[in-house]
Design a protein around this motif. Structure first.
Motif, PDB file in Angstrom:
ATOM      1  N   ARG A  38       0.912  -1.101   0.137  1.00 41.17           N
ATOM      2  CA  ARG A  38       0.032   0.040   0.153  1.00 41.17           C
ATOM      3  C   ARG A  38       1.085   1.209  -0.072  1.00 41.17           C
ATOM      4  O   ARG A  38       2.081   1.318   0.442  1.00 41.17           O
ATOM      5  CB  ARG A  38      -0.846   0.156   1.154  1.00 41.17           C
ATOM      6  N   GLN A  39       0.280   2.210  -0.470  1.00 43.30           N
ATOM      7  CA  GLN A  39       1.088   3.748  -0.655  1.00 43.30           C
ATOM      8  C   GLN A  39       0.140   4.669  -0.331  1.00 43.30           C
ATOM      9  O   GLN A  39      -0.986   4.825  -1.009  1.00 43.30           O
ATOM     10  CB  GLN A  39       1.958   3.538  -1.964  1.00 43.30           C
ATOM     11  N   ALA A  40       0.423   5.294   0.715  1.00 46.41           N
ATOM     12  CA  ALA A  40      -0.336   6.707   0.980  1.00 46.41           C
ATOM     13  C   ALA A  40       0.168   7.836   0.454  1.00 46.41           C
ATOM     14  O   ALA A  40       1.290   7.817   0.227  1.00 46.41           O
ATOM     15  CB  ALA A  40      -0.628   6.628   2.803  1.00 46.41           C
ATOM     16  N   GLY A  42       2.079  10.727  -0.091  1.00 48.24           N
ATOM     17  CA  GLY A  42       3.528  11.431   0.421  1.00 48.24           C
ATOM     18  C   GLY A  42       4.276  10.443   1.228  1.00 48.24           C
ATOM     19  O   GLY A  42       5.132  10.662   1.815  1.00 48.24           O
ATOM     20  N   LYS A  43       3.894   9.257   1.046  1.00 44.84           N
ATOM     21  CA  LYS A  43       4.530   8.244   1.860  1.00 44.84           C
ATOM     22  C   LYS A  43       5.162   7.037   0.957  1.00 44.84           C
ATOM     23  O   LYS A  43       4.508   6.793  -0.140  1.00 44.84           O
ATOM     24  CB  LYS A  43       3.564   7.431   2.769  1.00 44.84           C
ATOM     25  N   GLU A  44       6.069   6.298   1.332  1.00 42.37           N
ATOM     26  CA  GLU A  44       6.771   5.282   0.499  1.00 42.37           C
ATOM     27  C   GLU A  44       5.781   4.091   0.648  1.00 42.37           C
ATOM     28  O   GLU A  44       5.159   3.827   1.574  1.00 42.37           O
ATOM     29  CB  GLU A  44       8.128   4.681   1.031  1.00 42.37           C
ATOM     30  N   ARG A  45       6.039   3.282  -0.489  1.00 43.14           N
ATOM     31  CA  ARG A  45       5.047   2.140  -0.445  1.00 43.14           C
ATOM     32  C   ARG A  45       5.536   1.039   0.521  1.00 43.14           C
ATOM     33  O   ARG A  45       6.751   0.650   0.868  1.00 43.14           O
ATOM     34  CB  ARG A  45       5.433   1.337  -1.983  1.00 43.14           C
ATOM     35  N   GLU A  46       4.506   0.516   1.063  1.00 45.54           N
ATOM     36  CA  GLU A  46       5.059  -0.600   2.257  1.00 45.54           C
ATOM     37  C   GLU A  46       4.119  -1.903   1.919  1.00 45.54           C
ATOM     38  O   GLU A  46       3.208  -1.862   1.511  1.00 45.54           O
ATOM     39  CB  GLU A  46       4.794   0.110   3.494  1.00 45.54           C
ATOM     40  N   SER A  63       1.313  -2.646  11.980  1.00 45.07           N
ATOM     41  CA  SER A  63      -0.050  -1.988  12.288  1.00 45.07           C
ATOM     42  C   SER A  63      -1.320  -2.605  11.914  1.00 45.07           C
ATOM     43  O   SER A  63      -2.363  -2.051  12.185  1.00 45.07           O
ATOM     44  CB  SER A  63       0.177  -0.450  11.681  1.00 45.07           C
ATOM     45  N   GLU A  89      -5.602   5.765   8.935  1.00 49.17           N
ATOM     46  CA  GLU A  89      -4.302   5.669   8.551  1.00 49.17           C
ATOM     47  C   GLU A  89      -4.125   4.588   7.471  1.00 49.17           C
ATOM     48  O   GLU A  89      -3.093   4.060   7.003  1.00 49.17           O
ATOM     49  CB  GLU A  89      -3.470   5.348   9.552  1.00 49.17           C
ATOM     50  N   ASP A  90      -5.137   3.843   7.130  1.00 51.54           N
ATOM     51  CA  ASP A  90      -5.222   2.590   6.271  1.00 51.54           C
ATOM     52  C   ASP A  90      -5.452   3.056   4.828  1.00 51.54           C
ATOM     53  O   ASP A  90      -5.478   2.425   3.927  1.00 51.54           O
ATOM     54  CB  ASP A  90      -6.134   1.582   6.558  1.00 51.54           C
ATOM     55  N   ALA A  92      -5.183   4.383   1.331  1.00 49.13           N
ATOM     56  CA  ALA A  92      -3.967   4.338   0.612  1.00 49.13           C
ATOM     57  C   ALA A  92      -4.366   3.701  -0.829  1.00 49.13           C
ATOM     58  O   ALA A  92      -5.483   3.255  -0.850  1.00 49.13           O
ATOM     59  CB  ALA A  92      -2.840   3.503   1.144  1.00 49.13           C
TER      60      ALA A  92
END
Length: 123
Positions: A38-40, A42-46, A63, A89-90, A92
């Motif tokens: 998943r990628q939100a 402004g954030k890196e893919r995790e 998480s 926060e999920d 993405a």
């Protein structure tokens, strides 16, 4: 040519559930490792969740442990991510990815990627 396609994304309120599916086409052999990244913004893919093997070992991001469940249906060539107790926060774009090489375990690189599906959770 192998193709992965995600479905099931959408909008949900916090505390609700969504079920994502990943369908593979172009080959009949099950992948050794399948993951949901998943990628939100402004954030890196995790890597959120992954499974490996026929009686699969699984991986979950800390998480999402206890809330997400990854499973596979070899007969249908699909992998599902059941997401419960969703949090804001999920939110993405969720990507299904697959590979045959297990030398790197659950981690990158993956050979095949779906285009992604948006999950938006409102608080």
């Amino acid at each position: 040519q192998v193709q992965l396609a995600e479905s099931g994304g959408g909008f949900m309120q916090a505390g609700g559930s969504l079920r994502l599916s990943c369908a593979a086409s172009g080959r009949n052999v099950s992948f050794n490792v399948i993951g949901w990244f998943r990628q939100a913004p402004g954030k890196e893919r995790e890597l959120a969740a992954a499974l490996r093997g026929k009686s699969p070992n699984t991986y979950y991001l800390d998480s999402v442990k206890g809330r997400f469940i990854i499973s596979r249906d070899n007969a249908k060539n699909t992998v599902t991510l059941q997401m419960n107790s969703l949090k804001s926060e999920d939110t993405a774009v969720y990507y299904c990815a697959a590979k045959d090489d297990t030398s790197d375990g659950f981690y990158l690189p993956y050979n095949f990627w779906g285009p992604g599906t948006q999950v938006t959770v409102s608080s």
